[in-house]
Design an enzyme around this catalytic site. Sequence first.
Site, PDB file in Angstrom:
ATOM      1  CG  ASN A 140       0.060   5.083  -6.256  1.00 12.10           C
ATOM      2  OD1 ASN A 140       0.202   6.171  -5.713  1.00 12.10           O
ATOM      3  ND2 ASN A 140      -0.048   3.957  -5.581  1.00 12.10           N
TER       4      ASN A 140
ATOM      5  CB  SER B  38      -4.765   2.739  -3.131  1.00 18.15           C
ATOM      6  OG  SER B  38      -4.348   3.040  -1.816  1.00 18.15           O
ATOM      7  CD  GLU B  39       0.713   3.709  -1.660  1.00 17.63           C
ATOM      8  OE1 GLU B  39       0.044   3.783  -2.717  1.00 17.63           O
ATOM      9  OE2 GLU B  39       1.299   4.692  -1.151  1.00 17.63           O
ATOM     10  CB  SER B  40      -4.211   1.394   1.308  1.00 24.46           C
ATOM     11  OG  SER B  40      -5.168   1.647   0.302  1.00 24.46           O
ATOM     12  N   GLY B  41      -3.862  -1.372  -0.765  1.00 20.21           N
ATOM     13  CA  GLY B  41      -4.409  -2.661  -1.127  1.00 20.21           C
ATOM     14  C   GLY B  41      -5.710  -2.605  -1.882  1.00 20.21           C
TER      15      GLY B  41
END
Lengths: 232, 223
Positions: free
Chosen positions: B28, B51-54
Site C-alpha cells: 500500500n 488501495s484502501e479505496s477498494g
Amino acid sequence: MALGKVYPSPEEALADVFDGATILVGGAVGAGLPENLLRALSNGGARGLTLVYSAGAGSISSTAGNSSGKSSIESLVMEGRVSRIISPMPFPPNAGGQIEDSWRQGEIQIEILPQGVLAERLRAGGAGLGGVFLPTALGTRFQEGRERREIDGKSYLLETPLKADFALLKARAADTFGSLVYQGSGRNWGPVMAMAARIGVAEVGRICEPGGLDPEAVVTPGIFVNRLVECP
Amino acid sequence: MPADKQRLEREVVAMRVAKELPDGGYVNLGIGIPTLVSGFVAEDSVVFYHSESGVLNCGPLADEGEEDIDLINAGGQFLQPVPGMVFFSTVDGFAMIRGGHVDVTVLGAHQVSAKGDLANWMLPERGVGNIGGAMDLAAGAKQVIVAMEHTDRHNHSKIVEECDYPITGKACVSLIVTDLAVMQPTEQGLVLKEVAPGWTPEEVQELTGARLILAPDLKEYEL
C-alpha cells in the site's frame, strides 16, 4: 405487492429528511459520491444535519464536485445546513476551505476519526454489534476515553457502533427489490453504509426488473436498500 | 555547510524504497514520495498494489483524457483498468490492512522518532487535519516504511528523539528512507545504515534530530 422502492426523483426520495438527521454519504474523493442525492438534500431544506463521510469534501478532479468548484458537501456546509461532521478526512486534501473556516468559527462540530475505525463502527451499527475492539490508534490521542482491553496478548480499543437515519449511496445498477451492483472503486462505502442506516437511498444508473442482475454479482442485497432513484 | 549540499531527488528516494518491496508482496503506497515507488520496481518482480479505496492490483495511473471517476486510488489519483484488478468495500480494504494481509505500506511523514513513532496526520500549528487510513495502516501493515525528505522546509530535522507532533502510531516504523540516508529505528536507537553519495555520517548527524548509531556495515546509498 408493490414494493414502492423506486422513486421518480432524488427530491422525492429524500422528502422526509428532517432537521437534525444523521446522514451517511457514500463515496470517497469523488468515486461513488451520490451527487444527485446531495443536490436533493440541498434543495430539501433540512438543517442541523450530521454528515458522516469518508473523503467527499474535496473536488479533486473536474468530474467531482459541481460547477461552483466546491464539492456538494462543502456547498451544504456553506448553506448553513450542517451542524456536525464525522469523518476521517473532513477537509479537502490540501486546504481546509470552507469546512475548516466554519469549524474555526464554531459553526460546525467536527469529529475526526481513523478511516478504518469509521468502517468498523458502521459495520457494528449495521450488524447489530455492541461495539468492536480495534488495534488502530493505540498510543495516539484517539485512545483517550476509550476502553482498552488486552486480548490474546495484544492491546485493542473499544469502538462503539455508529448508526444513522439515512444513507445516500451511488451504484451502477439496481433491481426493483433494491439489490445493488457498484462501479469500480465507487463501491467503497456503499455496502457498509447501506447496512448502518435506517433508510438506505441509492441513486443508480439503471433500474431493472428482478432477474436482471446476476445474483452472484449483487454486492448489496435489497434488504439494506429502501429507496432507488434512476439517475442515468 | 551540509545544508547547502546536494541531496537526492525524490525519484531516487522512491527507487531506494522500491528495493524493499518483496516479490509477490501486497503493498500500500501513501501520498507524496511513496506514490512514485511503483515506477521503480524491478521488471521481473511482481508487486500487488492495494488501495484502501477498494482496489487490489492497481495498475499505472490513467493517461490524460482517460480518467474515470470510479477508478481511483486512495489518494484520488485516476487508475488505468488492468487485467486482474478487483474491487471491494472499504470495510474489506481495512480488513486486509488490520488483518495482517498487507505486507508493506510506504508512507510520508511529518516526524519519525528514533523508536519508530510516526507522526503524519496533523501539523500542530493547524490544529486539525485529515487522518484518512494512516492510523490503520500504521497499526496493521506488517511493515511500515517511511519515505520523506530528511528535513522540513525550515530545514528542521523530521527525524527526532521523541515526536512532538500528534502521532499516528507508536513504534510502527521499521525503515526510514530520506534524501540523505537510510535508517532503522530499533529499541537501542536509530541505526544509520546508508548515506547519500557525497555525504559523511557526521554531516547527516548534523541535520538529524536524533542520535544516530552507525551500523557496522554502514555504506553508501545502495540502488
